[in-house]
Design an enzyme around this catalytic site. Structure first.
Site, PDB file in Angstrom:
ATOM      1  N   GLY A 128       7.134  -5.158  11.887  1.00 14.88           N
ATOM      2  CA  GLY A 128       7.903  -3.869  11.577  1.00 14.88           C
ATOM      3  C   GLY A 128       9.411  -4.186  11.234  1.00 14.88           C
ATOM      4  N   GLY A 129       9.458  -5.302  10.299  1.00 11.20           N
ATOM      5  CA  GLY A 129      10.699  -5.912   9.870  1.00 11.20           C
ATOM      6  C   GLY A 129      11.421  -5.787   8.573  1.00 11.20           C
ATOM      7  CB  THR A 130       9.807  -3.967   5.684  1.00  9.02           C
ATOM      8  OG1 THR A 130       9.046  -2.829   6.513  1.00  9.02           O
ATOM      9  CG2 THR A 130       8.945  -5.206   6.049  1.00  9.02           C
ATOM     10  CB  SER A 131      12.978  -0.142   7.345  1.00 10.84           C
ATOM     11  OG  SER A 131      11.849   0.220   8.472  1.00 10.84           O
ATOM     12  N   GLY A 132      15.039  -0.664   9.309  1.00 11.03           N
ATOM     13  CA  GLY A 132      15.723  -0.400  10.710  1.00 11.03           C
ATOM     14  C   GLY A 132      16.187  -1.538  11.635  1.00 11.03           C
ATOM     15  N   GLY A 140      14.098  -3.817  12.866  1.00  9.68           N
ATOM     16  CA  GLY A 140      13.559  -5.067  12.581  1.00  9.68           C
ATOM     17  C   GLY A 140      14.048  -5.736  11.204  1.00  9.68           C
ATOM     18  CE1 TYR A 198       8.220   5.699  20.510  1.00  8.05           C
ATOM     19  CE2 TYR A 198       9.736   7.176  21.929  1.00  8.05           C
ATOM     20  CZ  TYR A 198       9.679   5.967  20.907  1.00  8.05           C
ATOM     21  OH  TYR A 198      10.549   4.889  20.793  1.00  8.05           O
TER      22      TYR A 198
END
Length: 250
Positions: free
Chosen positions: A13-17, A19, A150
């Protein structure tokens, strides 16, 4: 600075936010970085922002087969892995009566099953020592309405940081968790809040945070950096809460 000089790292999940910001901070500290994502636009943007030396991989966190393939790619690329920040996840909030079995399973597949089997697949790849950081949430502790599924996924992930610590510490692998409070990231944008109510919801969240604002990805990334680095080498099975004091309000 070079707190992670030469460290071989993986960020899911390293492509936004959070990450993406963590990847940038890791790079600034001398790490070698692989990131994963699923959204083509985010993947393209991450490639531009992180540069040609960073490998950006499309990987579905809900798929066990994809996690096994990812572990093979990491081994082929690095040989050994020093740090894994398991950050990929989804946040879907809805009343209990609106949940379907399919939605329930998808949340647990992405937030719990995927990370679990990625760790399993990476066991032969991890160096000694190695550090795993799990991105959980203060919702593992706070009983917020409509967060039932969640929160349950994050509570499960948080517990894994403790149980896997007991199991893996003898192999030189530390497992720790970072638990953010409300953070202004694309994940928050995907909660499904109608635009007409966004300002109202934003203000209600801000009012619940003693610090009086949302957190930033940068602030969470700094906690991840500490847990990933050798500075935390005697920290095992711990949780760093980064929430602007939100949990002070229960």
């Amino acid at each position: 600075m070079s707190r992670l000089n030469g460290k071989r790292t993986l960020i899911t999940g390293g492509t936004s936010g959070i990450g993406l910001e963590t990847a940038k901070q890791f790079l600034a500290e001398g790490a070698r970085v692989i990131v994963t994502g699923v959204n083509p636009d985010s993947i393209a943007r991450a490639k531009r922002e992180l540069g040609a030396e960073v490998r950006v991989i499309s990987a579905d966190s809900a798929s066990v087969d994809a996690q096994r393939q990812l572990a093979r790619i990491v081994e082929e690329h690095y040989g050994r892995l020093d740090i894994a920040f398991l950050n990929a996840g989804i946040a879907e909030w809805r009343p209990v009566e609106e949940w379907t079995e399919e939605r329930f399973d998808r949340s647990f597949d992405i937030n719990v099953k995927g990370p679990y089997f990625l760790i399993q697949s990476l066991l032969p790849v991890f160096g000694t020592p190695a550090s795993i950081v799990l991105n959980t949430s203060i919702n593992a502790h706070v009983g917020a309405a409509t967060s039932s599924v969640y929160a349950a996924t994050k509570a499960a992930l948080l517990n894994l940081s403790k149980t896997l610590s007991s199991e893996l510490v003898g192999r030189g692998i530390r497992v720790n968790a970072v638990s953010p409070g409300p953070v202004d990231t694309p994940l928050y944008d995907k909660l499904g809040i109608p635009d007409a109510y966004r300002d109202q919801v934003n203000q209600a969240i801000i009012d619940s945070v003693p610090f009086g604002r949302f957190g930033t990805p940068d602030e969470v990334a700094k906690a991840v950096l500490y847990l990933a680095s050798d500075e935390s080498r005697w920290t095992v099975g711990a949780e760093i809460i980064v929430d602007g004091g939100r949990m002070l309000n229960g």
